[in-house]
Each structure stands twice: as structure tokens, then as C-alpha cells.
Design a protein around this motif. Structure first.
Motif, PDB file in Angstrom:
ATOM      1  N   ALA A  19     -25.553  83.698  55.419  1.00 18.88           N
ATOM      2  CA  ALA A  19     -26.390  83.007  53.248  1.00 18.88           C
ATOM      3  C   ALA A  19     -25.248  82.232  53.041  1.00 18.88           C
ATOM      4  CB  ALA A  19     -25.820  84.696  52.483  1.00 18.88           C
ATOM      5  N   GLU A  20     -24.334  81.995  54.099  1.00 24.07           N
ATOM      6  CA  GLU A  20     -23.264  80.688  53.786  1.00 24.07           C
ATOM      7  C   GLU A  20     -23.934  79.429  53.875  1.00 24.07           C
ATOM      8  OE1 GLU A  20     -19.689  81.122  55.036  1.00 24.07           O
ATOM      9  OE2 GLU A  20     -19.419  83.033  53.277  1.00 24.07           O
ATOM     10  N   HIS A  49     -27.811  95.187  64.872  1.00 23.38           N
ATOM     11  CA  HIS A  49     -28.099  94.764  63.623  1.00 23.38           C
ATOM     12  C   HIS A  49     -29.480  94.397  63.752  1.00 23.38           C
ATOM     13  CE1 HIS A  49     -24.112  97.029  61.907  1.00 23.38           C
ATOM     14  NE2 HIS A  49     -23.818  95.573  62.531  1.00 23.38           N
ATOM     15  N   PHE A  50     -29.276  93.166  63.608  1.00 26.49           N
ATOM     16  CA  PHE A  50     -30.682  93.019  63.876  1.00 26.49           C
ATOM     17  C   PHE A  50     -31.559  92.084  64.727  1.00 26.49           C
ATOM     18  CE2 PHE A  50     -27.897  91.771  60.132  1.00 26.49           C
ATOM     19  CZ  PHE A  50     -28.643  92.218  58.653  1.00 26.49           C
ATOM     20  N   THR A  51     -32.467  91.811  64.375  1.00 30.02           N
ATOM     21  CA  THR A  51     -33.284  91.055  65.848  1.00 30.02           C
ATOM     22  C   THR A  51     -33.240  90.078  65.858  1.00 30.02           C
ATOM     23  OG1 THR A  51     -35.301  91.200  64.104  1.00 30.02           O
ATOM     24  CG2 THR A  51     -35.210  93.197  65.760  1.00 30.02           C
ATOM     25  N   ALA A  52     -32.735  89.408  64.645  1.00 30.15           N
ATOM     26  CA  ALA A  52     -33.416  87.714  64.998  1.00 30.15           C
ATOM     27  C   ALA A  52     -32.849  87.333  63.473  1.00 30.15           C
ATOM     28  CB  ALA A  52     -34.480  87.476  64.965  1.00 30.15           C
ATOM     29  N   LYS A  53     -32.657  85.768  63.233  1.00 28.60           N
ATOM     30  CA  LYS A  53     -32.788  85.135  62.212  1.00 28.60           C
ATOM     31  C   LYS A  53     -33.598  85.548  61.152  1.00 28.60           C
ATOM     32  CE  LYS A  53     -33.599  80.392  61.612  1.00 28.60           C
ATOM     33  NZ  LYS A  53     -34.101  79.497  60.863  1.00 28.60           N
ATOM     34  N   GLU A  54     -34.190  85.720  61.515  1.00 29.77           N
ATOM     35  CA  GLU A  54     -35.749  86.248  60.326  1.00 29.77           C
ATOM     36  C   GLU A  54     -35.215  87.377  59.565  1.00 29.77           C
ATOM     37  OE1 GLU A  54     -36.255  84.705  63.686  1.00 29.77           O
ATOM     38  OE2 GLU A  54     -37.111  83.351  62.343  1.00 29.77           O
ATOM     39  N   ALA A  55     -34.564  88.968  60.677  1.00 27.39           N
ATOM     40  CA  ALA A  55     -34.623  89.843  60.062  1.00 27.39           C
ATOM     41  C   ALA A  55     -33.153  89.948  58.994  1.00 27.39           C
ATOM     42  CB  ALA A  55     -34.275  90.331  60.999  1.00 27.39           C
ATOM     43  N   VAL A  56     -33.091  89.039  59.550  1.00 28.53           N
ATOM     44  CA  VAL A  56     -31.158  88.646  58.505  1.00 28.53           C
ATOM     45  C   VAL A  56     -31.758  88.061  56.850  1.00 28.53           C
ATOM     46  CG1 VAL A  56     -28.430  87.596  58.083  1.00 28.53           C
ATOM     47  CG2 VAL A  56     -30.014  87.957  60.393  1.00 28.53           C
ATOM     48  N   GLU A  58     -34.540  88.087  55.890  1.00 25.62           N
ATOM     49  CA  GLU A  58     -35.549  89.874  55.054  1.00 25.62           C
ATOM     50  C   GLU A  58     -34.668  90.686  55.168  1.00 25.62           C
ATOM     51  OE1 GLU A  58     -39.084  89.889  55.282  1.00 25.62           O
ATOM     52  OE2 GLU A  58     -38.285  91.868  54.264  1.00 25.62           O
ATOM     53  N   ALA A  59     -33.890  90.671  55.727  1.00 25.91           N
ATOM     54  CA  ALA A  59     -32.611  91.850  54.939  1.00 25.91           C
ATOM     55  C   ALA A  59     -31.282  91.535  53.442  1.00 25.91           C
ATOM     56  CB  ALA A  59     -31.037  92.385  55.955  1.00 25.91           C
ATOM     57  N   LEU A  60     -31.613  89.873  53.284  1.00 28.83           N
ATOM     58  CA  LEU A  60     -30.802  88.891  51.864  1.00 28.83           C
ATOM     59  C   LEU A  60     -31.695  89.185  50.855  1.00 28.83           C
ATOM     60  CD1 LEU A  60     -29.398  86.564  54.022  1.00 28.83           C
ATOM     61  CD2 LEU A  60     -28.172  87.483  52.575  1.00 28.83           C
ATOM     62  N   ALA A  61     -33.487  88.604  51.466  1.00 24.86           N
ATOM     63  CA  ALA A  61     -33.779  88.976  50.396  1.00 24.86           C
ATOM     64  C   ALA A  61     -33.925  90.533  49.640  1.00 24.86           C
ATOM     65  CB  ALA A  61     -35.116  88.479  50.977  1.00 24.86           C
ATOM     66  N   GLN A  62     -33.984  91.890  50.996  1.00 26.48           N
ATOM     67  CA  GLN A  62     -34.245  92.738  49.910  1.00 26.48           C
ATOM     68  C   GLN A  62     -33.269  93.198  49.416  1.00 26.48           C
ATOM     69  OE1 GLN A  62     -36.209  95.077  50.159  1.00 26.48           O
ATOM     70  NE2 GLN A  62     -38.446  93.386  51.108  1.00 26.48           N
ATOM     71  N   GLN A  63     -31.566  92.782  49.565  1.00 23.74           N
ATOM     72  CA  GLN A  63     -30.629  93.333  48.639  1.00 23.74           C
ATOM     73  C   GLN A  63     -30.890  92.327  48.066  1.00 23.74           C
ATOM     74  OE1 GLN A  63     -26.756  93.464  51.532  1.00 23.74           O
ATOM     75  NE2 GLN A  63     -26.045  91.988  49.512  1.00 23.74           N
ATOM     76  N   TYR A  64     -31.528  91.455  47.339  1.00 24.40           N
ATOM     77  CA  TYR A  64     -31.523  90.501  46.691  1.00 24.40           C
ATOM     78  C   TYR A  64     -32.324  90.984  45.494  1.00 24.40           C
ATOM     79  CZ  TYR A  64     -33.386  87.721  43.034  1.00 24.40           C
ATOM     80  OH  TYR A  64     -34.295  86.558  41.452  1.00 24.40           O
ATOM     81  N   LEU A  65     -33.162  92.030  46.056  1.00 23.44           N
ATOM     82  CA  LEU A  65     -34.187  92.134  45.041  1.00 23.44           C
ATOM     83  C   LEU A  65     -34.188  93.516  44.264  1.00 23.44           C
ATOM     84  CD1 LEU A  65     -37.922  91.412  46.976  1.00 23.44           C
ATOM     85  CD2 LEU A  65     -37.129  90.647  44.805  1.00 23.44           C
ATOM     86  N   LEU A  66     -33.217  94.543  46.032  1.00 24.43           N
ATOM     87  CA  LEU A  66     -32.972  95.918  44.862  1.00 24.43           C
ATOM     88  C   LEU A  66     -31.650  95.325  43.884  1.00 24.43           C
ATOM     89  CD1 LEU A  66     -31.900  97.437  48.358  1.00 24.43           C
ATOM     90  CD2 LEU A  66     -33.146  97.668  46.329  1.00 24.43           C
ATOM     91  N   ASN A  67     -30.967  94.629  44.259  1.00 21.04           N
ATOM     92  CA  ASN A  67     -29.677  93.989  43.063  1.00 21.04           C
ATOM     93  C   ASN A  67     -30.661  93.407  41.836  1.00 21.04           C
ATOM     94  OD1 ASN A  67     -26.460  93.541  43.078  1.00 21.04           O
ATOM     95  ND2 ASN A  67     -27.074  92.670  45.328  1.00 21.04           N
TER      96      ASN A  67
END
Lengths: 198, 198
Positions: A19-20, A49-56, A58-67
């Protein structure tokens, strides 16, 4: 279970470092190596934990949507009037986006991935402005759909015009002051507490 | 001088093809070949006018900025009151941006190159809102700087939230209706003529 706990911390450290990095130089320019360098985490631990930058991303976007969903639920659970709910919800979001780089990166990634109008904000604003009309909080003659679109444009614009995340809370507050002066019934004003000011 | 005229037409065709290409697939994704293919112009003729794709982008951005300056001068030359000038200026810009892909591409390129706040719009809005205060067009208690920032955010946001350029005129009009309801003195309203509606 200390191992599970460690894994959780590692995952969180990767998300924070990514994220930073995205926040600083942008998602496209950031590389897996730069994220690893920033996090101090090994490639091996990363791939656990992750397969690539893209997966990170994806996880950040998901976490935002959940939040965002959790924030919306919390505010609707408070049984405040619709306008207070909307002001409170957007003010909390601004406050958190200002401070929290993980949320900020998640928002940008979510918006780019699913289109700016579908992260839920537009729907949330429309719904609450409509409820505000039904509750008699808007001036007679105000078109709730129009008011919601203008509000949404202004809030989106507030992200774009300021280069720095600092000041987002102030920019949102200004928008509320100016827009509510035009659409809310005289006498309505959000509790200072709701805008997150002490 | 027919040769000079032909050269002018070629240059214009390159700018138009590049603008369409940038508009459709984005500046980064567009290539010199795709621009040439769209324009039907040879590489030789292209290099007579420009050194590279970047130079075309520069020319589009410059053309947009010149257009904007000319529009501002035309509107201030009309000696209308400040609010009518501002509504008229932004409405004309929206109308032209909706229709004119060359202007639209130029705006995007100018904003990305020089930062969204320095293409002159923010300054123009601030100046005219301040003049509107001095002319007594704003409600007592309205902070002109705040009103200008909110207006600017909303107008910028209106570009972002709609994927299509169509509808920009309507989105701008909505913003004026909602924001002016809050900041302008009762009784003020822009002439229908000014908003570009027949």
C-alpha cells in the motif's frame, strides 16, 4: 497458535508495504522487488501468501470493500436520521482515508478495477439522500437524485483535486457545508460529534 | 498558398487522429503507428510536423490551454455579472468538451502534465467567486474560498464519475443548481441563455 499469528503478521506487513509503495509511486510503477524491499520480507514468505503483485492489489481492494460495507452497516445501525448518517459515514471515511494508507490504496485499486461508480459509495449516497427526502430533511423542490449525483461528484472530486491525502476531512466538511446549505431544510445541521470533530 | 494550407490540414488531421486514439484507448496505450493508421497519414508527413507521439500530446495540451484562455477572455469581455460569467464559462466549456474530442484529449493531457490545479480553472473559479462576493451576489456568511473549492471539486468530479463525455453539460448544470442554491442570494439565477440552452 504462534505460527498462525506470525503468518497473519507477515501478510499484514506485505499489504502495508505494498500500500505504501502504491501510494508513493503508483501501482503500475511499483514492482514486487520494491514491495519486498520495503516490507523486509523474503520472496519465499511472500509467495506463501500471494502469487504476484496483482494478488496483493486484489487483497487490498477486497479489504477496502469489506471495510466500507462494515462502516455502512455500523452507521445504519445507529438509527440516526438519514442526513446525519450520511454526513457521519462520509466523515468517518475521510478521516480513515487520510490516516490509513492501506485503506487509501485499497480504494484506488478498487475504483480502478471496478469503475469509480460501483464501489458502493454512489449507491449509499443515493439511498440516504432518498431517505432524507422521505424524512422531510430536504427542501421542497430538491431533486434527490440530482442532489446525490452532485454530492457524489464533489466527494470524488475532493480526492482528485488535493494531491495530498491530508486535508480530505476538511474538503469533505466544506462540501457538506456548501451542499447542505442548498439542499437541506433550514435548521438542519449535523451534530459536531458526527463530523468527527471533538 | 495551397501548400501551406495542405500542411495545416495535415497537422490538424494528425491532432484529430491522435486525440481520438488517446480518447479511445488512452495516451499510454496509443502508439505512433495506431495514430498514423487512424489518420491515414504517412510517417514522412507526420515527421514533417512532429518528432514523436509526445510532441503531439504537447501540441494538444497547448491548444487546450490556448482555447481555455480565449474562452475566459471572451466571457470576461462580455461585462456580465461575475456569477453569470462563471456559469456561462463553465457551461460553454462543458458543451465544447462534450462535442470536441481534440479539446477533451488536450484537457486530459494538460491536467496530467501540469497537475490538475494549474490549468487555470481553479484560479478562474476563485477569481469569479470572489468578484461575486464583492458584487453582493453571494449570501452573507458564505466563505468565497470555500465555495470556490467545493465548486471546483464538483466540476472536476463530474468529469471523473461519468465514463462518457455525453452528459457533461447536464452534470455541470446540476452542480450549478445545487451549489448556487446554497451560496447565491435568493433571486439570483443565470439566464437560460447563459447555460447554453436555447
Amino acid at each position: 497458535m504462534p505460527q498462525q499469528h506470525r503468518a497473519k503478521l507477515t501478510r499484514r506487513a506485505i499489504l502495508a508495504a505494498a500500500a505504501e509503495e502504491f501510494d508513493l509511486i503508483g501501482y503500475e510503477a511499483a514492482t514486487l522487488s520494491s514491495v519486498l524491499r520495503r516490507s523486509g520480507i523474503t520472496k519465499g514468505a511472500f509467495y506463501f501468501h500471494f502469487t504476484a503483485k496483482e494478488a496483493v492489489a486484489e487483497a487490498l481492494a477486497q479489504q477496502y470493500l469489506l471495510n466500507l460495507t462494515a462502516m455502512r452497516q455500523r452507521w445504519s445501525g445507529r438509527s440516526l436520521d438519514p442526513l446525519s448518517t450520511l454526513v457521519g459515514l462520509t466523515s468517518e471515511a475521510a478521516r480513515r482515508l487520510e490516516r490509513d494508507v492501506v485503506l487509501r490504496a485499497g480504494m484506488l485499486l478498487a475504483c480502478n478495477r471496478i469503475g469509480a461508480e460501483s464501489d458502493g459509495w454512489y449507491e449509499a449516497i443515493c439511498e440516504l439522500v432518498l431517505k432524507a427526502t422521505e424524512a422531510g430533511q430536504l427542501r421542497p423542490g430538491v431533486d434527490p437524485a440530482e442532489a446525490a449525483r452532485v454530492l457524489y461528484a464533489a466527494l470524488v472530486g475532493a480526492h482528485t483535486v488535493g494531491d495530498e491525502p491530508e486535508g480530505l476531512v476538511d474538503r469533505f466538511e466544506e462540501i457538506w457545508r456548501v451542499v447542505l446549505a442548498g439542499v437541506a431544510r433550514d435548521g438542519w445541521r449535523a451534530d459536531a460529534e458526527l463530523t468527527g470533530r471533538p
